[in-house]
Design an enzyme around this catalytic site. Structure first.
Site, PDB file in Angstrom:
ATOM      1  N   ASP A  83       0.950  -1.186   0.192  1.00 23.18           N
ATOM      2  CA  ASP A  83      -0.133  -0.076  -0.162  1.00 23.18           C
ATOM      3  C   ASP A  83       0.737   0.981   0.128  1.00 23.18           C
ATOM      4  N   CYS A 137     -16.464 -17.928  -7.838  1.00 20.47           N
ATOM      5  CA  CYS A 137     -18.264 -17.474  -7.441  1.00 20.47           C
ATOM      6  C   CYS A 137     -19.465 -18.016  -7.331  1.00 20.47           C
ATOM      7  N   CYS A 147     -24.036  -6.510   2.060  1.00 21.19           N
ATOM      8  CA  CYS A 147     -24.021  -4.892   2.542  1.00 21.19           C
ATOM      9  C   CYS A 147     -24.734  -4.240   3.071  1.00 21.19           C
ATOM     10  N   CYS A 190     -15.151  -2.807   8.470  1.00 19.90           N
ATOM     11  CA  CYS A 190     -16.017  -3.451   8.348  1.00 19.90           C
ATOM     12  C   CYS A 190     -15.567  -4.670   7.749  1.00 19.90           C
ATOM     13  N   CYS A 197     -18.581 -15.231   3.271  1.00 16.40           N
ATOM     14  CA  CYS A 197     -17.648 -16.255   2.050  1.00 16.40           C
ATOM     15  C   CYS A 197     -17.916 -17.292   2.375  1.00 16.40           C
TER      16      CYS A 197
HETATM   17  C1  B12 Z   1      -8.733   1.494  -2.418  1.00 18.92           C
HETATM   18  C2  B12 Z   1      -8.193   0.702  -1.249  1.00 18.92           C
HETATM   19  C3  B12 Z   1      -9.609   0.534  -0.195  1.00 18.92           C
HETATM   20  C4  B12 Z   1     -10.632   1.417  -1.288  1.00 18.92           C
HETATM   21  C5  B12 Z   1     -11.675   0.973  -2.215  1.00 18.92           C
HETATM   22  C6  B12 Z   1     -11.182  -0.618  -1.916  1.00 18.92           C
HETATM   23  C7  B12 Z   1     -11.418  -1.312  -3.386  1.00 18.92           C
HETATM   24  N1  B12 Z   1     -12.887  -1.982  -3.651  1.00 18.92           N
HETATM   25  O1  B12 Z   1     -10.934  -0.702  -4.412  1.00 18.92           O
HETATM   26  C8  B12 Z   1     -12.248   1.141   0.619  1.00 18.92           C
HETATM   27  C9  B12 Z   1     -10.942   2.143   1.735  1.00 18.92           C
HETATM   28  C10 B12 Z   1     -13.223   1.395   0.896  1.00 18.92           C
HETATM   29  C11 B12 Z   1     -11.119  -0.285   1.380  1.00 18.92           C
HETATM   30  C12 B12 Z   1     -11.516  -1.008   2.626  1.00 18.92           C
HETATM   31  C13 B12 Z   1     -11.072  -2.592   2.394  1.00 18.92           C
HETATM   32  N2  B12 Z   1     -10.247  -2.945   2.399  1.00 18.92           N
HETATM   33 CO1  B12 Z   1      -8.159  -1.369   1.041  1.00 18.92          CO
HETATM   34  N3  B12 Z   1      -7.084  -1.256  -0.006  1.00 18.92           N
HETATM   35  C14 B12 Z   1      -7.596  -0.877  -0.863  1.00 18.92           C
HETATM   36  C15 B12 Z   1      -6.228  -0.248  -2.039  1.00 18.92           C
HETATM   37  C16 B12 Z   1      -5.074   0.757  -0.994  1.00 18.92           C
HETATM   38  C17 B12 Z   1      -6.078   0.064  -3.039  1.00 18.92           C
HETATM   39  C18 B12 Z   1      -7.502  -0.617  -3.571  1.00 18.92           C
HETATM   40  C19 B12 Z   1      -7.549  -0.624  -5.160  1.00 18.92           C
HETATM   41  O2  B12 Z   1      -7.158  -0.188  -5.748  1.00 18.92           O
HETATM   42  N4  B12 Z   1      -8.627  -0.517  -5.456  1.00 18.92           N
HETATM   43  C20 B12 Z   1      -8.898   0.210  -7.279  1.00 18.92           C
HETATM   44  C21 B12 Z   1     -10.051  -0.240  -7.573  1.00 18.92           C
HETATM   45  C22 B12 Z   1     -10.374   0.286  -9.253  1.00 18.92           C
HETATM   46  O3  B12 Z   1     -10.540  -1.634  -7.877  1.00 18.92           O
HETATM   47  P1  B12 Z   1     -11.278  -3.253  -7.577  1.00 18.92           P
HETATM   48  O4  B12 Z   1     -12.017  -2.645  -7.376  1.00 18.92           O
HETATM   49  O5  B12 Z   1     -10.128  -3.494  -6.008  1.00 18.92           O
HETATM   50  O6  B12 Z   1     -10.539  -3.898  -8.661  1.00 18.92           O
HETATM   51  C23 B12 Z   1     -11.058  -3.037 -10.344  1.00 18.92           C
HETATM   52  C24 B12 Z   1      -9.648  -3.397 -11.535  1.00 18.92           C
HETATM   53  O7  B12 Z   1      -9.297  -4.353 -10.011  1.00 18.92           O
HETATM   54  C25 B12 Z   1      -9.983  -3.628 -12.097  1.00 18.92           C
HETATM   55  N5  B12 Z   1      -9.029  -4.287 -12.654  1.00 18.92           N
HETATM   56  C26 B12 Z   1      -8.946  -6.222 -12.431  1.00 18.92           C
HETATM   57  N6  B12 Z   1      -7.250  -5.936 -14.001  1.00 18.92           N
HETATM   58  C27 B12 Z   1      -7.048  -4.962 -13.570  1.00 18.92           C
HETATM   59  C28 B12 Z   1      -6.154  -5.107 -14.893  1.00 18.92           C
HETATM   60  C29 B12 Z   1      -5.773  -3.761 -14.718  1.00 18.92           C
HETATM   61  C30 B12 Z   1      -4.070  -3.662 -15.727  1.00 18.92           C
HETATM   62  C31 B12 Z   1      -6.529  -2.304 -13.748  1.00 18.92           C
HETATM   63  C32 B12 Z   1      -5.872  -1.201 -14.419  1.00 18.92           C
HETATM   64  C33 B12 Z   1      -7.643  -2.548 -13.962  1.00 18.92           C
HETATM   65  C34 B12 Z   1      -7.710  -4.051 -13.454  1.00 18.92           C
HETATM   66  O8  B12 Z   1     -10.959  -4.385 -12.381  1.00 18.92           O
HETATM   67  C35 B12 Z   1     -11.805  -4.641 -10.809  1.00 18.92           C
HETATM   68  C36 B12 Z   1     -12.984  -3.991 -11.276  1.00 18.92           C
HETATM   69  O9  B12 Z   1     -13.692  -2.833 -11.484  1.00 18.92           O
HETATM   70  C37 B12 Z   1      -5.637  -1.789  -1.583  1.00 18.92           C
HETATM   71  C38 B12 Z   1      -4.195  -2.048  -1.553  1.00 18.92           C
HETATM   72  C39 B12 Z   1      -3.607  -2.265  -3.217  1.00 18.92           C
HETATM   73  N7  B12 Z   1      -2.687  -1.322  -3.252  1.00 18.92           N
HETATM   74  O10 B12 Z   1      -3.863  -2.375  -3.315  1.00 18.92           O
HETATM   75  C40 B12 Z   1      -6.256  -2.287  -0.311  1.00 18.92           C
HETATM   76  C41 B12 Z   1      -6.388  -3.552  -0.163  1.00 18.92           C
HETATM   77  C42 B12 Z   1      -7.555  -3.524  -1.037  1.00 18.92           C
HETATM   78  N8  B12 Z   1      -8.242  -3.605   0.927  1.00 18.92           N
HETATM   79  C43 B12 Z   1      -7.737  -4.689   1.244  1.00 18.92           C
HETATM   80  C44 B12 Z   1      -8.794  -4.631   2.454  1.00 18.92           C
HETATM   81  C45 B12 Z   1      -8.242  -6.061   3.332  1.00 18.92           C
HETATM   82  C46 B12 Z   1      -9.675  -3.865   3.264  1.00 18.92           C
HETATM   83  C47 B12 Z   1     -10.839  -4.498   3.304  1.00 18.92           C
HETATM   84  C48 B12 Z   1     -11.715  -5.676   3.802  1.00 18.92           C
HETATM   85  C49 B12 Z   1     -10.705  -3.643   5.153  1.00 18.92           C
HETATM   86  C50 B12 Z   1     -11.971  -3.714   6.247  1.00 18.92           C
HETATM   87  N9  B12 Z   1     -12.187  -4.936   6.949  1.00 18.92           N
HETATM   88  O11 B12 Z   1     -12.789  -2.904   6.819  1.00 18.92           O
HETATM   89  C51 B12 Z   1     -12.158  -3.127   3.161  1.00 18.92           C
HETATM   90  C52 B12 Z   1     -12.684  -4.353   1.856  1.00 18.92           C
HETATM   91  C53 B12 Z   1     -13.703  -3.591   0.875  1.00 18.92           C
HETATM   92  C54 B12 Z   1     -14.061  -4.542   0.142  1.00 18.92           C
HETATM   93  N10 B12 Z   1     -15.176  -4.407  -0.438  1.00 18.92           N
HETATM   94  O12 B12 Z   1     -13.744  -3.748  -1.028  1.00 18.92           O
HETATM   95  C55 B12 Z   1      -6.726  -5.567   1.030  1.00 18.92           C
HETATM   96  C56 B12 Z   1      -7.381  -6.475   0.472  1.00 18.92           C
HETATM   97  C57 B12 Z   1      -7.060  -7.907   0.473  1.00 18.92           C
HETATM   98  C58 B12 Z   1      -7.194  -9.139  -0.069  1.00 18.92           C
HETATM   99  N11 B12 Z   1      -7.468  -9.952   0.279  1.00 18.92           N
HETATM  100  O13 B12 Z   1      -7.475  -8.747  -1.558  1.00 18.92           O
HETATM  101  C59 B12 Z   1      -6.217  -5.041   0.592  1.00 18.92           C
HETATM  102  C60 B12 Z   1      -5.657  -5.193  -1.107  1.00 18.92           C
HETATM  103  C61 B12 Z   1      -4.998  -4.301   0.565  1.00 18.92           C
HETATM  104  C62 B12 Z   1      -3.225  -5.098   1.708  1.00 18.92           C
HETATM  105  N12 B12 Z   1      -1.894  -4.641   0.946  1.00 18.92           N
HETATM  106  O14 B12 Z   1      -3.649  -6.375   1.799  1.00 18.92           O
HETATM  107  N13 B12 Z   1      -9.569  -0.565   0.581  1.00 18.92           N
HETATM  108  S1  SF4 Z   2     -19.473 -14.977  -1.204  1.00 20.96           S
HETATM  109 FE1  SF4 Z   2     -17.638 -15.329  -1.815  1.00 20.96          FE
HETATM  110  S2  SF4 Z   2     -18.183 -16.711  -3.075  1.00 20.96           S
HETATM  111 FE2  SF4 Z   2     -20.120 -15.793  -2.750  1.00 20.96          FE
HETATM  112  S3  SF4 Z   2     -19.922 -14.847  -5.366  1.00 20.96           S
HETATM  113 FE3  SF4 Z   2     -18.775 -13.158  -2.526  1.00 20.96          FE
HETATM  114  S4  SF4 Z   2     -16.571 -13.674  -3.170  1.00 20.96           S
HETATM  115 FE4  SF4 Z   2     -17.700 -14.659  -3.931  1.00 20.96          FE
HETATM  116  S1  SF4 Z   3     -16.834  -4.043   3.830  1.00 24.05           S
HETATM  117 FE1  SF4 Z   3     -19.196  -3.548   4.448  1.00 24.05          FE
HETATM  118  S2  SF4 Z   3     -19.662  -1.396   4.015  1.00 24.05           S
HETATM  119 FE2  SF4 Z   3     -17.985  -2.075   2.560  1.00 24.05          FE
HETATM  120  S3  SF4 Z   3     -18.472  -3.652   0.452  1.00 24.05           S
HETATM  121 FE3  SF4 Z   3     -18.267  -4.525   2.469  1.00 24.05          FE
HETATM  122  S4  SF4 Z   3     -20.070  -5.179   3.619  1.00 24.05           S
HETATM  123 FE4  SF4 Z   3     -20.743  -3.533   1.741  1.00 24.05          FE
END
Ligand code: B12
Ligand code: SF4
Ligand code: SF4
Length: 330
Positions: A83, A137, A147, A190, A197
C-alpha cells in the site's frame, strides 16, 4: 485514486526496470466468526484486520526478508510494496495464482478464504510466471446481499464512497446522513462481505502473533470510548491501524454507533459531547441524541447550544434532529 490511475495500470510506470512481480499473501484469519459481535449494540465493532499491529509494518518486515534473500541469490534489484505506492495488488495477486477477485472485489483464496493481506516484491529478475487463478464465485452473491450500505452497484464493482470501511477510516468530513443507520456499531472498518464468503470454510486462524486479535481491541464499550480525549486516544491505539483516524473522527464514529444503539443509557455520553471542541464531534452528538431522546428533550438541549453555535453543519444537524427550522428554536 483517480490521480494515480495511470501509474496503477502498469507496474512499469512505477519502476521501468521491473520484469517480475512476486505477490505475498499473509493469512490473518480470525479464530471465530466476528459477525455475532454486531449484535452487541453497546460495543463498538473494529474490523478484524485492525485488532492488533498495523499490518503494513508486519508485512513490510516479511517482504524485506524475502527480498533480501532473493537479492542475495541473484544479481537482481528488488523493491517492496504494501500500500505504499499505487500498485494494483489484487489483479496482480490473481495473475500470480494466489486467488481471484471475488464479487466483493477482494482476493479470495481456495486455501485461506478472504482473510488475506497482500504485499508485492518487484524485481528486475525474469522469473517464470505462475498460472492465474480463475473465478470460483459461481452463482453465489452472499457478499453483495449482506452489504449494509449497498456499496456494490454490480458484482465485482465497489462504490467506495458507500463502503463503511471508507466512511469510518478514510473519510474526513461528516458521514452522509442516509448511510449512518447502516453503519450500526461498526466504528472502524467492516468485515461483513468478507465474513459471509463460503470459501472461508477453508480458512485457518492466522498464526502471526502481531496480527492475532488483542482482546482490548475487539467489542469495545462505547461508553468508555466516548470519553477518550486526544492523549488517551493516542496512548490506547498506538501501533494499531486505529490511530489513523485521529481522535475526532474516531469519536464521530463512536457517536454514530451510540445513535444506532437504541440504548438510552448511552445518551449521557452524547450529551456531554454536545460541547466538544470539534464540530465533527458536536454534529454527531446532535444526531445521536436525536435518535435516542424525545423531540422535546432534543429541543430543550438545542435552546442553550444554538445561541453559541456558529458552525453551519452543526446548526443543520440541530435543525434535522428537531425536524423544525433552527431559526424558530434559536
Ligand atoms: C483503496 C483501497 C480501499 C478502498 C477501496 C476498496 C476497493 N475495493 O478498491 C476502501 C477504503 C473502501 C477499502 C476497503 C477495504 N479494504 Co482496502 N485497499 C485499498 C487499496 C489501497 C487500493 C485498492 C485499489 O486499487 N482499488 C482500485 C479499484 C478500481 O480496484 P478494484 O475495485 O479492486 O478492482 C477493479 C480493478 O482491479 C480492475 N482490474 C482488474 N484487472 C485489472 C488490470 C489492470 C491493469 C487494471 C488497470 C485494472 C484491473 O477491475 C476491477 C473491477 O472494477 C488496496 C491496496 C493496494 N495497493 O491494492 C487495499 C486492499 C484492497 N484492501 C484490503 C482490505 C483488507 C480491505 C477491507 C477488507 C478492510 C476492512 N475490513 O475494512 C475493506 C474491504 C472492502 C471491499 N469490499 O473492497 C486488502 C485486500 C486483501 C485481499 N485479500 O484482497 C488490500 C489489498 C490491502 C492489502 N495490502 O492487503 N480499501
Ligand atoms: S461471498 Fe465469496 S464466493 Fe460468494 S460471491 Fe462473494 S466473493 Fe464470491
Ligand atoms: S466492507 Fe462492509 S460496507 Fe464495505 S463493501 Fe463490504 S460489506 Fe459493504
Amino acid at each position: 485514486m483517480a490521480e494515480t490511475a495511470e501509474r496503477r495500470a502498469d507496474p512499469r510506470t512505477l519502476w521501468p526496470e521491473v520484469r517480475s512481480v512476486i505477490l505475498l499473501g499473509l493469512n490473518y484469519g480470525p479464530a471465530e466468526n466476528p459477525l455475532p459481535e454486531l449484535e452487541r449494540k453497546d460495543r463498538g465493532y473494529v474490523a478484524v484486520y485492525a485488532r492488533n499491529r498495523d499490518y503494513h509494518d508486519v508485512i513490510k518486515g516479511k517482504l524485506k526478508e524475502a527480498a533480501g534473500f532473493l537479492a542475495s541469490k541473484a544479481t537482481s534489484d528488488v523493491k517492496v510494496f504494501v500500500d505504499t505506492a499505487p500498485v494494483m495488488e489484487k489483479p496482480l495477486a490473481e495473475a500470480a495464482g494466489l486467488g481471484w477477485q471475488g464479487k466483493h472485489t477482494v482476493v479470495v483464496s481456495r486455501e485461506f478464504g478472504d482473510w488475506l493481506f497482500l504485499g508485492a516484491i518487484f524485481t528486475t529478475a525474469e522469473l517464470p510466471a505462475d498460472e492465474p487463478e480463475r473465478d470460483h464465485c459461481g452463482s453465489c452473491r452472499r457478499c453483495l446481499d449482506i452489504c449494509p450500505t449497498n456499496a456494490f452497484p454490480a458484482p465485482y464493482q465497489l462504490d467506495a464512497r458507500r463502503c463503511i470501511s471508507y466512511l469510518t477510516i478514510e473519510h474526513k468530513g461528516h458521514i452522509p446522513e442516509e448511510l449512518r443507520p447502516g453503519i450500526g456499531n461498526r466504528i472502524f472498518g467492516c468485515d461483513d462481505c468478507l465474513a459471509v464468503c463460503p470459501w472461508n470454510k477453508f480458512a485457518q486462524a492466522g498464526r502471526e502473533a502481531r496480527l492475532v486479535q488483542r482482546d482490548d481491541l475487539a467489542a469495545l464499550p462505547l461508553k468508555e470510548l466516548a470519553r477518550l480525549d486526544d492523549p488517551s486516544f493516542r496512548t490506547r491505539f498506538s501501533g494499531t491501524p486505529i490511530k489513523r483516524t485521529g481522535r475526532d473522527r474516531f469519536i464521530r464514529n463512536v457517536l454514530i454507533a451510540i445513535g444506532n444503539s437504541g440504548d438510552v443509557a448511552l445518551a449521557d455520553e452524547a450529551l456531554r459531547l454536545l460541547d466538544d471542541a470539534s464540530p465533527l464531534v458536536r454534529a454527531m452528538a446532535v444526531w445521536a441524541i436525536g435518535r435516542l431522546l424525545s423531540p422535546e428533550a432534543v429541543a430543550h438541549h438545542a435552546v442553550e447550544r444554538l445561541e453559541h453555535e456558529d458552525d453551519l453543519d452543526v446548526r443543520e444537524e440541530w435543525r434535522r434532529a428537531m425536524a423544525v427550522p433552527v431559526e424558530v428554536v434559536a
